[in-house]
Enzyme design. Structure first.
Site, PDB file in Angstrom:
ATOM      1  N   GLY A  15      62.088  33.837  44.570  1.00 42.96           N
ATOM      2  CA  GLY A  15      61.212  32.658  44.699  1.00 42.96           C
ATOM      3  C   GLY A  15      61.902  31.516  45.436  1.00 42.96           C
ATOM      4  O   GLY A  15      61.336  30.897  46.350  1.00 42.96           O
ATOM      5  N   ASP A  34      57.190  28.419  37.556  1.00 43.68           N
ATOM      6  CA  ASP A  34      57.978  29.305  36.691  1.00 43.68           C
ATOM      7  C   ASP A  34      57.753  28.898  35.244  1.00 43.68           C
ATOM      8  O   ASP A  34      57.468  27.727  34.961  1.00 43.68           O
ATOM      9  CB  ASP A  34      59.481  29.221  37.028  1.00 43.68           C
ATOM     10  N   ARG A  83      65.894  44.426  37.710  1.00 41.87           N
ATOM     11  CA  ARG A  83      66.667  45.435  36.971  1.00 41.87           C
ATOM     12  C   ARG A  83      68.159  45.116  36.970  1.00 41.87           C
ATOM     13  O   ARG A  83      68.646  44.332  37.779  1.00 41.87           O
ATOM     14  CB  ARG A  83      66.416  46.828  37.518  1.00 41.87           C
ATOM     15  N   ASN A  96      57.024  43.592  32.561  1.00 43.06           N
ATOM     16  CA  ASN A  96      56.413  42.960  33.735  1.00 43.06           C
ATOM     17  C   ASN A  96      54.890  43.112  33.757  1.00 43.06           C
ATOM     18  O   ASN A  96      54.192  42.277  34.352  1.00 43.06           O
ATOM     19  CB  ASN A  96      57.053  43.496  35.021  1.00 43.06           C
ATOM     20  N   ILE A 119      55.530  41.160  44.546  1.00 39.63           N
ATOM     21  CA  ILE A 119      56.870  41.725  44.781  1.00 39.63           C
ATOM     22  C   ILE A 119      57.437  42.312  43.482  1.00 39.63           C
ATOM     23  O   ILE A 119      58.328  43.154  43.489  1.00 39.63           O
ATOM     24  CB  ILE A 119      57.834  40.639  45.337  1.00 39.63           C
ATOM     25  N   THR A 120      56.901  41.878  42.352  1.00 38.47           N
ATOM     26  CA  THR A 120      57.431  42.293  41.045  1.00 38.47           C
ATOM     27  C   THR A 120      57.421  43.822  40.901  1.00 38.47           C
ATOM     28  O   THR A 120      56.450  44.481  41.267  1.00 38.47           O
ATOM     29  CB  THR A 120      56.589  41.641  39.922  1.00 38.47           C
ATOM     30  N   ASN A 121      58.502  44.362  40.359  1.00 41.80           N
ATOM     31  CA  ASN A 121      58.649  45.807  40.144  1.00 41.80           C
ATOM     32  C   ASN A 121      58.198  46.242  38.761  1.00 41.80           C
ATOM     33  O   ASN A 121      58.207  45.414  37.843  1.00 41.80           O
ATOM     34  CB  ASN A 121      60.137  46.177  40.309  1.00 41.80           C
ATOM     35  N   ARG A 152      65.661  47.989  55.750  1.00 38.66           N
ATOM     36  CA  ARG A 152      66.950  48.612  55.375  1.00 38.66           C
ATOM     37  C   ARG A 152      67.239  49.773  56.317  1.00 38.66           C
ATOM     38  O   ARG A 152      68.347  49.896  56.847  1.00 38.66           O
ATOM     39  CB  ARG A 152      66.882  49.102  53.914  1.00 38.66           C
ATOM     40  N   HIS A 176      57.398  52.668  46.182  1.00 38.96           N
ATOM     41  CA  HIS A 176      58.682  51.977  46.296  1.00 38.96           C
ATOM     42  C   HIS A 176      59.580  52.473  45.176  1.00 38.96           C
ATOM     43  O   HIS A 176      59.674  51.867  44.125  1.00 38.96           O
ATOM     44  CB  HIS A 176      58.443  50.462  46.171  1.00 38.96           C
TER      45      HIS A 176
END
Ligand code: A3D
Length: 321
Positions: A15, A34, A83, A96, A119-121, A152, A176
């Site tokens: 963020g 937040d 993680r 999450n 974007i959160t996993n 990447r 992902h």
């Protein structure tokens, strides 16, 4: 014309980096949100104080009240936990998912017209749940993963051949996670596909396979080095590219987690595929030909995402409807 309003939900590592990049690129005004009080305000003030030195104009504010995101044109969601070494992205699912429920309700109430980038996993499941919780149009809710995974791969290929990253393009599709699918024939150096570069003696098939595996393990490599938290510079840069394409109607072709409606034989699942992002959100889903082994890897990846969706539905039965 007023500057666009960009809400960053989650003011942690990604963020804060997002806010900085958005300021430097003058993409709009930023609201950092937040649940930890003070942090979004502190980061916003610190960044605002950097603006005279860096020479950008943007209003940056922090808040812990959802009303602060009211009327946002873009929401980028990183709220939740990252993680730690030894954890997989899937280990984050339960905690999450609860966060996505709150975030979805907040966006639905205060920014229902926004373009939402999650974007959160674990990404493919969280973006799916966020779209359901928010009830927003599918083409306006997208997941960031493919741009990062492809970046990447582009970096590794450029280093391998000692050429500019600008001349390397790559597509990494699928979920992902460990089952992501790098596509050799769509990975090019100045338009020359990777299999041709192998034939030309630039590299070997074995080396290409090692680079693909390093790409799949790219997130874990950084988690293991950092020891606390996960990657944040490249994920933030990737989401900014997606937001910029929407805000400027650039219609860039980017690999993103998009909700498929039958493309690639998949329905009602978010999975990484090439899409066009413009002023209408996801304007087109591009269906590329997959060779048999890649199609099999893609199907394995879809099955892994299916497993995550089923886990979400077990935790929140309403998501099964
Ligand atoms: P971090 O620095 O911990 O920031 C997360 C922020 O979310 C923290 O400031 C928390 O206080 C905040 N938060 C927690 N619960 C809530 C809530 N209910 N509402 C609002 N905010 C909340 O993590 P990070 O910024 O490094 O990573 C954020 C997420 O992105 C994690 O889930 C990562 O796994 C994920 N991530 C995804 C990718 C992809 O490529 C998809 C890459 C890197 C990280």
């Amino acid at each position: 014309m007023a500057r666009p309003k960009i809400a960053l939900i989650g003011a942690g590592q990604i963020g804060g980096t997002l806010a900085h990049l958005i300021g430097l690129k003058e993409l709009g005004d930023v609201v950092l949100f937040d649940v930890v009080e003070g942090v979004p305000d502190g980061k916003a003030l610190d960044l605002a104080e950097s603006s005279p030195v860096s020479g950008f104009d943007a209003k940056l504010v922090g808040t812990s009240a959802y009303a602060g995101i009211k009327g946002a044109d873009v929401c980028i969601v990183t709220a939740g936990v990252p993680r730690k070494p030894g954890m997989s992205r899937d280990d984050l699912l339960e905690i999450n998912l609860k966060v996505m429920e709150q975030v979805g309700a907040g966006i639905k109430k205060y920014a229902p017209k926004a373009f939402v980038i999650c974007i959160t996993n674990p990404l493919d499941a969280m973006v799916w749940a966020l779209q359901k919780f928010s009830g927003m149009p599918r083409d306006m809710v997208v997941g960031m993963a493919g741009v990062l995974d492809s970046a990447r791969l582009r970096h590794f290929i450029a280093s391998e051949f000692d050429v500019s990253v600008e001349d390397v393009s790559a597509f990494v599709l699928g979920g992902h996670g460990d089952t992501m699918v790098p596509l050799a024939q769509y990975t090019t150096v100045a338009g020359i596909p990777l299999p041709d570069l192998v034939k030309m003696g630039w590299t070997t098939k074995k080396r290409v396979d090692e680079i693909f595996q390093r790409t799949r393990d790219g997130g874990a490599e950084i988690v293991n080095l950092l020891k606390t938290g996960s990657a944040f510079y490249a994920p933030a840069a990737s989401a900014v590219a997606m937001a910029e394409s929407y805000l400027k109607d650039k219609k860039r072709v980017l690999p993103c987690a998009a909700c498929l409606k039958g493309e690639y034989g998949v329905k009602d699942r978010y999975i990484g595929v090439p899409v066009v992002i413009g002023a209408k959100g996801i304007e087109r889903i591009i269906e590329v030909n997959l060779a048999k082994p890649e199609r099999q890897m893609f199907e394995k990846s879809v099955a892994a995402v299916d497993g995550l969706i089923e886990a979400c539905q077990r935790i929140v039965p309403a998501l099964g409807k």
